[in-house]
Design an enzyme around this catalytic site. Structure first.
Site, mmCIF file in Angstrom:
data_model
loop_
_atom_site.group_PDB
_atom_site.id
_atom_site.type_symbol
_atom_site.label_atom_id
_atom_site.label_comp_id
_atom_site.label_asym_id
_atom_site.label_seq_id
_atom_site.Cartn_x
_atom_site.Cartn_y
_atom_site.Cartn_z
ATOM 1 N N VAL A 1 -14.408 21.063 28.319
ATOM 2 C CA VAL A 1 -14.674 19.785 27.663
ATOM 3 C C VAL A 1 -13.511 19.387 26.765
ATOM 4 C CG1 VAL A 1 -17.197 20.033 27.768
ATOM 5 C CG2 VAL A 1 -15.953 21.029 25.834
ATOM 6 N N HIS B 1 -19.032 19.130 32.568
ATOM 7 C CA HIS B 1 -19.825 19.352 31.358
ATOM 8 C C HIS B 1 -19.473 18.364 30.248
ATOM 9 C CE1 HIS B 1 -20.547 23.783 32.774
ATOM 10 N NE2 HIS B 1 -21.243 22.901 33.446
ATOM 11 N N ASN C 1 -9.779 35.252 38.028
ATOM 12 C CA ASN C 1 -10.571 35.469 36.822
ATOM 13 C C ASN C 1 -10.431 36.916 36.372
ATOM 14 O OD1 ASN C 1 -12.411 34.215 34.908
ATOM 15 N ND2 ASN C 1 -13.937 35.681 35.642
ATOM 16 N N CYS D 1 -24.378 8.006 21.919
ATOM 17 C CA CYS D 1 -25.629 7.770 21.194
ATOM 18 C C CYS D 1 -26.784 8.127 22.113
ATOM 19 C CB CYS D 1 -25.738 6.318 20.754
ATOM 20 S SG CYS D 1 -27.384 5.963 20.083
ATOM 21 N N CYS E 1 -28.185 1.536 16.478
ATOM 22 C CA CYS E 1 -29.628 1.717 16.685
ATOM 23 C C CYS E 1 -30.234 2.814 15.825
ATOM 24 C CB CYS E 1 -29.929 1.960 18.164
ATOM 25 S SG CYS E 1 -29.481 3.608 18.719
ATOM 26 N N GLN F 1 -15.199 22.780 34.076
ATOM 27 C CA GLN F 1 -16.329 23.061 33.198
ATOM 28 C C GLN F 1 -15.900 22.881 31.739
ATOM 29 O OE1 GLN F 1 -16.795 27.075 35.192
ATOM 30 N NE2 GLN F 1 -18.947 26.548 35.015
ATOM 31 N N ARG G 1 -17.997 33.605 25.966
ATOM 32 C CA ARG G 1 -18.545 34.961 26.062
ATOM 33 C C ARG G 1 -17.465 36.037 26.155
ATOM 34 N NH1 ARG G 1 -22.375 31.715 28.655
ATOM 35 N NH2 ARG G 1 -24.445 31.991 27.777
#
Ligand code: ZN
Length: 259
Positions: A101, A119, A218, A127, A155, A99, A32
């Protein structure tokens, strides 16, 4: 300018909650911010919504296209990631609750057991049918070869990056573990997170309720600023090395005078 505030004294157990802001210096766009993924293309949010991803092949195609050439694959850890590694190696118990990844904390040298990925991670594909996990590179190779909706070899179910999408629940054991770490820390340092995504952000409140100090680094205001012992608005790449140096220098508690 950071003064070596009272909150830097005697910290031997540190929890660091990190968000997208710590990785932007590595070239991984946030979501954002001014150059964020959602800012530039608000419609991309839909492809990152769990129910949409699971029901709409076009959303899945969109999702995989976003990741096939994502800057995160070329990203290297930056000074902020490295300074946490240095602090840990100097003997402070550092636990990272991230948070993000992108895996950059581990790539910088933090042992995987000291990093909780709230996260998930882009480095594995899960899967949605049989839960098997595979390295992401193999799936991306299929996407590059023209497969728009890759399926599980075993699968046939939908494959999904092992990240938490909007509307998807966090892994309970991971969240419980994160709460315990936040509560057991002497200081929770929240770095580069808008602290607007729950339940990750509420780890700040968990830490404070348990008696930990809270410091927020921040660019923008966060909903937890009022709870913090200090709020730092400087760029993370400058602020964090200075904070870490102060934590290191002040690690021994202030000696108490003999009576
Ligand atoms: Zn499967």
């Amino acid at each position: 300018m950071i003064e070596a505030g009272e909150w830097t004294r005697g910290i031997t157990r540190l929890a660091v909650l990190t968000g997208a802001g710590i990785s932007t210096d590595s070239g991984v766009p946030d979501y954002r911010g001014p150059d964020g993924l959602w800012t530039r293309d608000p419609s991309a949010v839909e492809a990152f919504t769990y129910s949409r991803f699971m029901t709409d092949p076009a959303a899945r195609a969109r999702f995989w296209r976003t990741y096939v050439d994502h800057p995160a694959w070329r990203a290297e850890p930056n000074a902020a990631h490295r300074t946490l590694v240095a602090l840990q190696r100097s003997g402070t118990a550092v636990r990272v609750l991230t948070q993000n990844v992108d895996g950059l904390h581990q790539q910088a040298g933090l042992p995987a057991r000291t990093v909780l990925e709230l996260h998930g991670t882009i480095h594995e594909v899960r899967c949605t049918g049989c839960d098997v996990r595979t390295p992401t590179a193999a799936t991306l190779a299929r996407v590059r070869a023209g497969v728009t909706d890759p399926r599980c070899d075993d699968c046939g179910a939908i494959l999904k990056l092992a990240v938490v999408l909007f509307g998807e629940y966090l892994d309970d054991p991971v969240l419980d573990h994160a709460r315990r770490i936040a509560a057991a820390s002497q200081l929770l340092l929240a770095v580069g997170s808008s602290l607007r995504v729950e339940p990750a952000a509420s780890l700040c409140a968990v830490a404070v309720r348990a008696g930990a100090r809270l410091v927020i680094v921040n660019r923008d205001e966060t909903p937890y600023d009022d709870l913090a012992d200090e709020v730092v608005r400087e760029p993370i790449g400058e602020a964090l090395p200075r904070i870490v140096a102060a934590l290191h220098a002040n690690r021994r508690p202030t000696p108490t005078r003999m009576k």
